[in-house]
Write a protein that holds these residues in place. Structure first.
Motif, PDB file in Angstrom:
ATOM      1  N   PHE A  58      -2.196  32.708  65.574  1.00 44.21           N
ATOM      2  CA  PHE A  58      -1.774  34.040  65.130  1.00 44.21           C
ATOM      3  C   PHE A  58      -1.450  34.069  63.649  1.00 44.21           C
ATOM      4  CE2 PHE A  58       2.332  32.868  67.404  1.00 44.21           C
ATOM      5  CZ  PHE A  58       3.182  32.860  66.309  1.00 44.21           C
ATOM      6  N   TYR A  91      -2.659  38.945  70.753  1.00 42.77           N
ATOM      7  CA  TYR A  91      -1.762  38.567  69.662  1.00 42.77           C
ATOM      8  C   TYR A  91      -0.327  38.539  70.169  1.00 42.77           C
ATOM      9  CZ  TYR A  91       1.075  38.610  65.511  1.00 42.77           C
ATOM     10  OH  TYR A  91       2.025  38.274  64.592  1.00 42.77           O
ATOM     11  N   VAL A  95       2.274  35.292  70.559  1.00 43.69           N
ATOM     12  CA  VAL A  95       3.612  35.232  69.976  1.00 43.69           C
ATOM     13  C   VAL A  95       4.644  34.970  71.074  1.00 43.69           C
ATOM     14  CG1 VAL A  95       5.395  36.587  68.839  1.00 43.69           C
ATOM     15  CG2 VAL A  95       3.051  36.697  68.005  1.00 43.69           C
ATOM     16  N   HIS A  98       4.220  31.392  72.508  1.00 40.91           N
ATOM     17  CA  HIS A  98       4.661  30.464  71.464  1.00 40.91           C
ATOM     18  C   HIS A  98       6.188  30.386  71.451  1.00 40.91           C
ATOM     19  CE1 HIS A  98       5.496  28.829  67.431  1.00 40.91           C
ATOM     20  NE2 HIS A  98       6.159  29.943  67.157  1.00 40.91           N
ATOM     21  N   MET A 102       8.254  27.080  72.567  1.00 37.63           N
ATOM     22  CA  MET A 102       9.011  26.346  71.557  1.00 37.63           C
ATOM     23  C   MET A 102      10.493  26.285  71.934  1.00 37.63           C
ATOM     24  SD  MET A 102       6.815  25.231  69.801  1.00 37.63           S
ATOM     25  CE  MET A 102       6.756  24.537  68.255  1.00 37.63           C
ATOM     26  N   VAL A 103      11.059  27.430  72.307  1.00 36.31           N
ATOM     27  CA  VAL A 103      12.492  27.451  72.569  1.00 36.31           C
ATOM     28  C   VAL A 103      12.836  26.690  73.848  1.00 36.31           C
ATOM     29  CG1 VAL A 103      14.454  28.922  73.141  1.00 36.31           C
ATOM     30  CG2 VAL A 103      12.875  29.603  71.345  1.00 36.31           C
ATOM     31  N   LEU A 107      12.111  22.551  72.817  1.00 32.77           N
ATOM     32  CA  LEU A 107      13.403  22.222  72.212  1.00 32.77           C
ATOM     33  C   LEU A 107      14.578  22.241  73.185  1.00 32.77           C
ATOM     34  CD1 LEU A 107      12.957  23.911  68.742  1.00 32.77           C
ATOM     35  CD2 LEU A 107      12.719  21.522  69.364  1.00 32.77           C
ATOM     36  N   GLY A 163       7.135  39.684  74.216  1.00 32.47           N
ATOM     37  CA  GLY A 163       8.071  38.942  73.369  1.00 32.47           C
ATOM     38  C   GLY A 163       8.840  37.964  74.233  1.00 32.47           C
ATOM     39  N   TRP A 164       9.352  36.881  73.604  1.00 27.89           N
ATOM     40  CA  TRP A 164      10.053  35.888  74.434  1.00 27.89           C
ATOM     41  C   TRP A 164      11.329  36.481  75.022  1.00 27.89           C
ATOM     42  CZ3 TRP A 164      14.706  32.869  73.925  1.00 27.89           C
ATOM     43  CH2 TRP A 164      15.487  33.188  72.815  1.00 27.89           C
ATOM     44  N   TYR A 421      10.637  40.364  59.451  1.00 27.87           N
ATOM     45  CA  TYR A 421      10.325  38.963  59.203  1.00 27.87           C
ATOM     46  C   TYR A 421      11.499  38.182  58.641  1.00 27.87           C
ATOM     47  CZ  TYR A 421       5.684  38.463  60.808  1.00 27.87           C
ATOM     48  OH  TYR A 421       4.619  38.340  61.649  1.00 27.87           O
ATOM     49  N   PHE A 427      15.672  32.428  61.851  1.00 26.09           N
ATOM     50  CA  PHE A 427      15.860  31.589  63.042  1.00 26.09           C
ATOM     51  C   PHE A 427      14.922  30.396  63.064  1.00 26.09           C
ATOM     52  CE2 PHE A 427      12.866  34.619  65.180  1.00 26.09           C
ATOM     53  CZ  PHE A 427      11.957  33.700  65.686  1.00 26.09           C
ATOM     54  N   HIS A 428      13.767  30.507  62.414  1.00 21.84           N
ATOM     55  CA  HIS A 428      12.934  29.315  62.373  1.00 21.84           C
ATOM     56  C   HIS A 428      13.606  28.201  61.600  1.00 21.84           C
ATOM     57  CE1 HIS A 428       9.467  31.624  63.920  1.00 21.84           C
ATOM     58  NE2 HIS A 428       9.044  30.446  64.317  1.00 21.84           N
ATOM     59  N   GLY A 432      14.682  26.560  64.766  1.00 24.02           N
ATOM     60  CA  GLY A 432      13.396  25.942  65.074  1.00 24.02           C
ATOM     61  C   GLY A 432      13.177  24.656  64.311  1.00 24.02           C
ATOM     62  N   ARG A 488       8.607  42.529  62.519  1.00 22.05           N
ATOM     63  CA  ARG A 488       7.958  41.393  63.161  1.00 22.05           C
ATOM     64  C   ARG A 488       7.106  41.882  64.336  1.00 22.05           C
ATOM     65  NH1 ARG A 488      12.914  38.789  66.640  1.00 22.05           N
ATOM     66  NH2 ARG A 488      11.296  37.411  67.420  1.00 22.05           N
ATOM     67  N   ARG A 489       6.353  40.962  64.881  1.00 25.46           N
ATOM     68  CA  ARG A 489       5.480  41.220  66.021  1.00 25.46           C
ATOM     69  C   ARG A 489       4.431  42.287  65.709  1.00 25.46           C
ATOM     70  NH1 ARG A 489      10.691  41.209  70.033  1.00 25.46           N
ATOM     71  NH2 ARG A 489      10.722  39.013  70.542  1.00 25.46           N
TER      72      ARG A 489
HETATM   73  C1  HEM Z   1       4.070  25.379  62.781  1.00 24.55           C
HETATM   74  C2  HEM Z   1       5.261  25.868  62.955  1.00 24.55           C
HETATM   75  C3  HEM Z   1       5.544  27.329  63.287  1.00 24.55           C
HETATM   76  C4  HEM Z   1       4.969  28.456  62.765  1.00 24.55           C
HETATM   77  C5  HEM Z   1       3.893  28.551  61.720  1.00 24.55           C
HETATM   78  C6  HEM Z   1       5.583  29.578  63.419  1.00 24.55           C
HETATM   79  C7  HEM Z   1       5.297  30.894  63.145  1.00 24.55           C
HETATM   80  C8  HEM Z   1       5.838  31.968  63.798  1.00 24.55           C
HETATM   81  C9  HEM Z   1       5.669  33.332  63.419  1.00 24.55           C
HETATM   82  C10 HEM Z   1       4.918  33.823  62.220  1.00 24.55           C
HETATM   83  C11 HEM Z   1       6.314  34.100  64.335  1.00 24.55           C
HETATM   84  C12 HEM Z   1       6.481  35.595  64.334  1.00 24.55           C
HETATM   85  C13 HEM Z   1       5.312  36.336  64.812  1.00 24.55           C
HETATM   86  C14 HEM Z   1       5.617  37.797  64.861  1.00 24.55           C
HETATM   87  O1  HEM Z   1       6.796  38.193  64.958  1.00 24.55           O
HETATM   88  O2  HEM Z   1       4.648  38.562  64.830  1.00 24.55           O
HETATM   89  C15 HEM Z   1       6.897  33.221  65.279  1.00 24.55           C
HETATM   90  C16 HEM Z   1       7.639  33.619  66.344  1.00 24.55           C
HETATM   91  C17 HEM Z   1       8.507  32.774  67.015  1.00 24.55           C
HETATM   92  N1  HEM Z   1       8.615  31.400  66.866  1.00 24.55           N
HETATM   93 FE1  HEM Z   1       7.509  30.283  65.634  1.00 24.55          FE
HETATM   94  N2  HEM Z   1       6.515  29.129  64.300  1.00 24.55           N
HETATM   95  C18 HEM Z   1       6.530  27.753  64.243  1.00 24.55           C
HETATM   96  C19 HEM Z   1       7.358  26.912  64.943  1.00 24.55           C
HETATM   97  C20 HEM Z   1       8.364  27.343  65.788  1.00 24.55           C
HETATM   98  C21 HEM Z   1       9.410  26.507  66.307  1.00 24.55           C
HETATM   99  C22 HEM Z   1       9.634  25.039  66.025  1.00 24.55           C
HETATM  100  C23 HEM Z   1      10.163  27.294  67.097  1.00 24.55           C
HETATM  101  C24 HEM Z   1      11.381  26.841  67.857  1.00 24.55           C
HETATM  102  C25 HEM Z   1      12.444  27.533  68.025  1.00 24.55           C
HETATM  103  C26 HEM Z   1       9.599  28.617  67.087  1.00 24.55           C
HETATM  104  C27 HEM Z   1      10.092  29.713  67.787  1.00 24.55           C
HETATM  105  C28 HEM Z   1       9.627  30.983  67.676  1.00 24.55           C
HETATM  106  C29 HEM Z   1      10.180  32.117  68.385  1.00 24.55           C
HETATM  107  C30 HEM Z   1      11.338  32.104  69.361  1.00 24.55           C
HETATM  108  C31 HEM Z   1       9.462  33.229  67.983  1.00 24.55           C
HETATM  109  C32 HEM Z   1       9.679  34.656  68.442  1.00 24.55           C
HETATM  110  C33 HEM Z   1       8.691  35.005  69.454  1.00 24.55           C
HETATM  111  C34 HEM Z   1       8.797  36.441  69.760  1.00 24.55           C
HETATM  112  O3  HEM Z   1       8.827  37.245  68.804  1.00 24.55           O
HETATM  113  O4  HEM Z   1       8.879  36.764  70.948  1.00 24.55           O
HETATM  114  N3  HEM Z   1       8.508  28.610  66.272  1.00 24.55           N
HETATM  115  N4  HEM Z   1       6.592  31.897  64.944  1.00 24.55           N
END
Ligand code: HEM
Ligand SMILES: [Cu+2]
Ligand SMILES: [Cu+2]
Lengths: 599, 357
Positions: A58, A91, A95, A98, A102-103, A107, A163-164, A421, A427-428, A432, A488-489
């Motif tokens: 994404f 998309y 998200v 992902h 991840m959460v 983790l 969304g998560w 964003y 939070f990342h 993260g 976001r999203r």
């Molecule tokens: C390569 C590493 C990572 C990248 C490039 C990345 C990128 C992103 C991006 C850009 C979004 C937002 C997308 C949007 O809102 O449209 C997102 C959402 C998220 N990421 Fe990551 N992330 C990475 C690693 C992690 C890690 C380590 C965690 C651990 C907590 C994590 C947890 C989340 C969560 C909880 C969301 C929110 C999902 C949602 O909006 O429902 N991500 N990530």
């Protein structure tokens, strides 16, 4: 306490006489060390790779929207990426999954599951978990949960995409998006298994820490890792059941026509029958888990860091009691701050003030922890191996990410950055990346304990530096696009010409993400290669004080041959004056005339 | 494109890995090659220095971001409370910067300064109550001050009075568009519910109860809605299907749209659209955007497609809560103008009674 005593006097071989078969050793193992490895492989190596891959997909979409990519077709197929152009529904699904993976899978299960299992018995001096059987069941529930979550990726209408945070009505009504059909059902079932697994695991950790500590291992002699795992398990037991109840109520709304979260809804030309429910109720229930979850993810990473920073600074952890106190304070406060995710949900503004107050309070113990880490480095003799670098990196991202919490936790300021964003950046970094660093630090540090071999140092350094630069490169600019007003999203920003000048920043972020994502292959290679070809580890390679390093390198059932060693001191007698070596293991008796360290 | 990108990314990665590996190898030259993780004195030396370099990197990233990204941020607030909001934001950022600069410096400097030397013993320091008290109490004081400031700002924004002369506007969200409803001459919105949406062959687009006399003079608009400058607006916010969030970043305003519930927000616009278009920051931003659009148009024309239209600044209402496939494209234009122009515009719109005739 009698259990603790029994545990010590018994000679292990006296009461355990079972034959190990391939199945009981490798598959249905009840040995905590094997279960730790199983968690790592499932949670991190499998689920983690899937989760990171999704973020790369994404991110490519966000940098070059409307373009056609054959990788999309390869991974998403014709249905979700016809001619290589990503569908907006997939998309959102990417998200969502992902975030979920991840959460929860990486983790929570991957991190806690691996290190709580590996370290609790070994660091407190126990033969195994209180119940090896329940421990095995917990892992297998997690395994089933993972299988279901992965299976949900392949259902016809696509995986969950709300969304998560799966807020209803979006998550409740398949008419509102395809992902809320079978995909959401599987998501909920998977999470139900996950929660059951987490509860069984946590109860086991709690009971084990309370009852099975070896002789002399008082609560205030516990290494901070154990304190962190112990308190994390308590938070989990308090908050996960609430998520389970939210999920059950949501299942009822979805399948049995109840109206817990739904009211006055009109979709696709039809007035639905739901009356009297409220999505805000779901938000309360979700975040009652959701916020503590942040600390469920983070505290184990901080515990690991405490241990690694002290060991490699060759210096006692600074302010041991303050560290324990702040873990406890964070645990308590984390259960009364959930409303900071809901300032603009229509919740009573007075509640907003209350949650602002509790939220900024939680910043105090968090700050104390950061200061204590810095003070631990001060006047140390730092052994800068990869584990130590990741630990220092954690403190760095924890500060950078944590500070913006002052803005998000302040209800007035949250109004304009909520769901932008800016939140993604915050939070990342604070959760993260920090927790991920904790995970990596733990692997580099305890690899010798897991596999009896050492990992490759050079590759570890390369892995750290690319990741460290990448993490700032990815997430630092996100603050700015958030403050520019980008929610976001969003599948693409091109619907708003107003955001056209953010396009360059999005490309930059994606380039960093691709490089950083690929750099994780170095870690994978190092991990797998070292498992088989790494240098054989010594018994105590880091000259550490904690008990796991007194156990033989070869894994044996029951951890120590013969009696379990007794403990005479706290875990942080590093560079104690009057000692020849710069470390004194917890199992070393107090010498004649030696002063017991006050801490 | 894909292929090119993947190649670039992989090459970059390969080069950096190769480079860094080489650096480490060179720095290890002469030492017995031991690639287990135990750090040698040489490793400590190099890694400590890199830690210091990383501090410089963090500072550079920060400075670079501020120099080159400040221009993309939102222009000055177009609402009354927005000024207080911006002040509070700036104060918070100043505090964040100070703390960030100092703590990162200490962390990385210590990592460099105390990098391990064989045979040196670390100082045996377990705790220091005075020091710990200081760094507990100081953040506590700063945070309390921020909390007080934040709370008063918050309650000023959220606890607005229902003044007689405030303009009442309903924002109505659905998958995936916005509508706005004005209360008409009586300045009272008629009752509404999703049950009425199918009345009048779907012409009752926000579900007004036609038996409520207050609703007959209501005016429903799509695509854009207008606001008079310097007059307080009270928004009543509804959704007919899933959660949405009414986000108006230029006014520092956001409130979720919750099915089954009416949420509220209020602000007073202070700058007309025409005036905001003259704001130097906005002018610069629009010029930049149009340059980008012009460049993209050239590419499109070369491919035989329609060029992009030039962009002109407008206030926006966006959706900030995930709501399904077109969440990214839920927009409505907001026009702030003089009271006179506003009344003229409003009078041109059809009232509910006219629509359902
Ligand atoms: C390569 C590493 C990572 C990248 C490039 C990345 C990128 C992103 C991006 C850009 C979004 C937002 C997308 C949007 O809102 O449209 C997102 C959402 C998220 N990421 Fe990551 N992330 C990475 C690693 C992690 C890690 C380590 C965690 C651990 C907590 C994590 C947890 C989340 C969560 C909880 C969301 C929110 C999902 C949602 O909006 O429902 N991500 N990530
Ligand atoms: Cu929270
Ligand atoms: Cu939306």
């Amino acid at each position: 306490m009698s259990a603790a005593v029994n545990n010590n006097v018994e000679n292990h071989d006296d009461h355990h006489h079972h034959k190990e078969t391939f199945i009981t050793k490798w598959v249905f193992s009840q040995d905590h060390k094997m279960i730790a490895k199983q968690y790592f492989v499932t949670g991190v190596l499998v689920m983690g790779v899937i989760g990171v891959l999704m973020s790369l997909l994404f991110r490519i979409q966000l940098a070059w929207p409307e373009e056609s990519f054959s990788v999309f077709e390869i991974f998403l197929g014709d249905r979700w990426a016809p001619d290589g152009v990503m569908d907006p529904n997939i998309y959102l699904a990417l998200v969502t999954i992902h975030g979920t993976i991840m959460v929860f899978f990486v983790l929570t299960a991957g991190l806690s599951g691996t290190f709580s299992n590996l370290l609790i018995p070994l660091q407190i001096g126990a033969r195994d978990m209180a119940s090896g059987f329940l421990n095995m069941i917990a892992y297998w529930l997690f395994f089933i949960s993972s299988v279901i979550m992965v299976a949900s990726l392949f259902v016809e209408a696509g995986p969950a995409a709300a969304g998560w945070t799966i807020y209803p009505p979006l998550s409740a009504l398949p008419q509102t998006q395809p992902g809320s059909g079978a995909g959401m059902t599987l998501w909920l079932v998977s999470m139900a298994f996950f929660i059951a697994s987490s509860l069984l695991g946590s109860l086991n950790y709690i009971v084990t820490v309370l009852n099975l500590r070896t002789k002399g291992m008082t609560m205030f002699r516990l290494p901070l890792t154990i304190w962190a795992f112990f308190v994390t398990a308590i938070i989990g037991v308090i908050s996960f059941p609430v998520l389970l109840s939210a999920a059950l109520l949501l299942i009822m709304d979805r399948s049995f026509g109840t109206s817990f979260f739904l009211s006055d809804i009109f979709v696709q030309g039809e007035v639905l029958h739901y009356q009297g429910g409220s999505p805000v109720l779901f938000e309360h229930l979700f975040w009652f888990l959701g916020h503590p979850e942040v600390y469920i993810v983070l505290l184990p990473a901080l515990g690991i860091t405490s241990e690694i920073i002290a060991t490699n600074s060759r210096k006692p952890i600074f302010g041991y009691r303050a560290m324990v106190a702040s873990i406890l304070a964070i645990a308590f406060l984390s259960t009364i701050v959930w409303g900071h995710h809901m300032f603009v949900t229509g919740m009573n503004p007075f509640l907003g003030s209350v949650f602002t107050f509790t939220t900024l309070l939680i910043a105090i113990p968090s700050a104390v922890k950061a200061f204590n880490y810095i003070a631990t480095l001060w006047k140390g003799n730092l052994q800068l191996n990869p584990a130590m670098l990741f630990s220092i990196g954690l403190v760095s991202t924890f500060i950078t990410g944590g500070l913006t919490g002052i803005i998000l936790g302040d209800s007035a300021l949250d109004i304009n950055v909520h769901d932008t964003y800016f939140v993604v950046a915050h939070f990342h970094l604070v959760m993260g990346i920090s927790a991920l660093y904790g995970l990596f630090a733990g692997v580099y540090h305890w690899f010798p304990k897991l596999y009896g071999r050492m990992m490759n140092k050079t590759l570890g350094y390369v892995h750290f530096w690319i990741t460290a630069i990448g993490a700032y490169g990815i997430f630092f600019p996100m603050h700015f696009i958030g403050m520019a007003g980008l929610p976001r999203r969003y599948y693409t920003n091109t619907a708003f010409p107003y955001f056209d000048d953010l396009a360059d920043i999005n490309v930059l972020i994606t380039v960093f993400a691709l490089i950083t994502g690929l750099a994780q292959l170095i870690f994978l290679y190092n991990f797998i290669h070292s498992m088989y070809f790494g240098k054989k580890a010594e018994k105590n390679p880091w000259k550490s004080n904690t008990m796991e390093w007194t156990a033989p390198v070869e894994h044996i059932h029951g951890n120590w041959p013969g009696k379990i060693p007794e403990v005479y001191r706290w875990a942080y007698d590093y560079s104690k004056p009057g000692k020849k070596e710069d470390f004194v293991p917890q199992t070393t008796p107090i010498a004649k005339g030696e002063k017991i360290t006050e801490h | 494109m894909t292929v090119l990108l993947s190649i670039i990314a992989v090459t970059l990665l390969a080069i950096s890995v190769w480079q860094i590996t080489k650096i480490f190898e060179i720095s290890n030259l002469g030492a017995k090659k031991d690639d287990s993780q135990v750090a040698s004195e040489k490793d400590n030396d190099l890694q400590g220095k890199l830690m210091f370099a990383f501090l410089v990197f963090i500072y550079l990233v920060t400075i670079y971001s501020f120099v080159s990204y400040t221009k993309v941020l939102l222009p000055e607030s177009a609402s009354e409370h927005g000024y207080t909001y911006d002040t509070l934001l700036i104060i918070s950022f100043i505090i964040i910067f100070i703390v960030q600069t100092v703590t990162q410096a200490l962390l990385h400097y210590f990592a460099y300064k105390y990098r391990g030397i064989n045979g040196r013993k670390a100082s045996f320091i377990t705790h220091n109550n005075k020091l710990e008290l200081v760094w507990t109490v100081i953040p506590a004081i700063v945070l309390f001050a921020l909390i007080l400031y934040g709370m008063t700002t918050w309650s000023d924004i959220m606890n607005f009075d229902e003044d007689e002369d405030a303009l009442v506007v309903e924002l109505y969200a659905q998958q995936w568009n916005w509508k706005a409803r004005y209360a008409g001459d009586d300045n009272v919105l008629g009752d509404a519910n999703v049950r009425f949406l199918n009345d009048f062959d779907g012409r009752n687009s926000v579900g007004i109860d036609s038996s409520d006399p207050n609703g007959l003079d209501d005016v429903v608009v799509t695509q854009e809605f207008h606001l008079p400058v310097d007059r307080k607006v009270i928004f009543k916010i509804r959704s007919q299907d899933v959660l949405h969030s009414a986000y108006m970043p230029h006014f520092r305003a956001q409130m979720n749209c919750v099915p089954g519930m009416i949420t509220e927000f209020s602000f007073t616009p202070t700058t007309t659209t025409a005036d905001m278009r003259l704001n130097p920051d906005v002018v610069a931003k629009v010029n930049r955007i149009n340059k980008i659009r012009y460049d993209n148009s050239q590419e499109l024309i070369a491919k035989g497609e329609e060029p992009l239209e030039p962009y002109q600044f407008d206030y926006l209402l966006l959706c900030a809560k995930i709501c399904g496939a077109s969440h990214y494209n839920m927009q409505m234009k907001i026009v702030v103008e003089s009271e006179k122009d506003f009344n003229k515009w409003l009078n041109e719109q059809k009232t509910f009674s006219e629509v359902i005739q």
